[in-house]
Scaffold this active site. Structure first.
Site, PDB file in Angstrom:
ATOM      1  CB  CYS A 142      -1.783   5.015   4.482  1.00  0.00           C
ATOM      2  SG  CYS A 142      -3.359   4.356   3.960  1.00  0.00           S
ATOM      3  CB  CYS A 175      -0.915   0.042   1.209  1.00  0.00           C
ATOM      4  SG  CYS A 175      -1.910   1.552   1.250  1.00  0.00           S
TER       5      CYS A 175
END
Lengths: 121, 211
Positions: free
Chosen positions: B112, B109
């Site tokens: 975040c 990711c």
């Protein structure tokens, strides 16, 4: 330790490495989930808030401050929704620190132990 | 985070400033009726003890043993995973990425740390760390090498970038020598890292003490 060479370096990669370093991190995580489930914010709103924090210039290169960023994102989101303004959080946090100081070792820390405790704020 | 300890009190407690802030939020939110402290404890307990990579391992083991389930998982991972009782709390959709002889899948990711919590529990520290988040996309082979994975040069690596709405589960290749194994036994070979793509499923002789 922060490594500047951009490798995973000293970051633990074992399967059983702990996911939370300290209990408050688990609490901050759970608060966020509970507030989302209550509909206070959408998960996209949360992801945006967290993303902004972890990308801020002061963030640690190795991600070691991840839950500090997480908490900062939560505080910012709650302030923007007029749920908890920063001065209010500061004041209650100070009360908790005073309460901890005034609590004999080995006993549970409760807010009522704050010498300046004045009941429900 | 530094904390001044210029004196030693053995009769009182210190609350880390971060811990004090979390408690403050909990106090304020409880007073406003927005949270129930017992529910917060329940969430912590759930994520520490009930949710974890074992959920994802069940999904993978089922897919290995049941071609119809594997087909369903490919087509509609959200529903196939929910059928085993694992549903996301954030209403996110799931997609399964099947490793093959030609392609290895890796999940990251970059934004975040979106992660398929319902099947893998909480993300490991490295998953949330900037070096992994930035390098998995630019240099996946280098990142895999740091996890001790060397892939043949002709094997493609596909990197999946998670979002708040869509999370990925890697279905590792079934280890050889496991023909006829039960789902429970197969699940014990499926590591967390193998479902993120930074590892392989264990071989039968690598299996540790009862998982």
């Amino acid at each position: 330790m922060s490594r500047r060479d951009g490798t995973l370096g000293d970051i633990p990669t074992a399967e059983d490495a702990p996911v939370f370093a300290e209990p408050w991190q688990a609490q901050a995580f759970a608060l966020t989930l509970a507030l989302h489930e209550r509909g206070l914010f959408s998960w996209s709103e949360w992801a945006d808030a967290l993303s902004a924090e972890v990308k801020s210039p002061g963030a640690a290169a190795d991600g070691s401050d991840y839950y500090q960023r997480w908490l900062a994102a939560l505080e910012r989101l709650l302030a923007s929704k007029d749920v908890a303004a920063r001065p209010e959080v500061d004041a209650v946090a100070a009360a908790w620190e005073r309460a901890a100081h005034a609590t004999p070792h080995g006993q549970p820390i409760v807010l009522e132990n704050d010498p300046h405790f004045s009941g429900v704020r | 985070m530094s904390h001044d300890h210029d004196h030693d009190h053995d009769h009182d407690n210190e609350l880390d400033p971060m811990a004090a802030r979390v408690r403050a939020l909990e106090t304020i939110l409880t007073q406003k009726g927005l949270i129930d402290p017992a529910a917060i404890d329940a969430i912590v307990d759930t994520y520490e003890t009930k949710v974890g990579p074992r959920n994802g391992a069940r999904v993978v083991a089922r897919a290995w043993n049941d071609p119809d389930y594997a087909e369903w998982l490919k087509r509609d991972a959200t529903a196939a995973i929910a059928s085993l009782g694992f549903t996301g709390r954030q209403g996110e959709h799931m997609q399964a990425a099947f490793n093959t002889d030609e392609t290895h899948n890796l999940v990251v990711c970059t934004l975040c740390s979106c992660y398929p919590w319902s099947v893998l529990g909480l993300p490991p520290v490295w998953y949330k760390a900037p070096p992994y988040r930035s390098r998995a996309v630019i240099d996946p082979r280098g990142v895999l090498a740091e996890f001790g994975l060397t892939l043949p040069a002709d094997k493609k690596i596909r990197v999946w970038d998670s979002t708040a709405e869509l999370r990925y589960l890697v279905v590792p290749q079934r280890p050889s020598g496991t023909e006829g194994w039960s789902e429970d036994d197969l699940a014990s070979l499926v590591t967390r890292d193998s479902m993120i793509g930074t590892g392989f499923a264990l071989a039968p002789d690598q299996k540790g003490p009862a998982a």
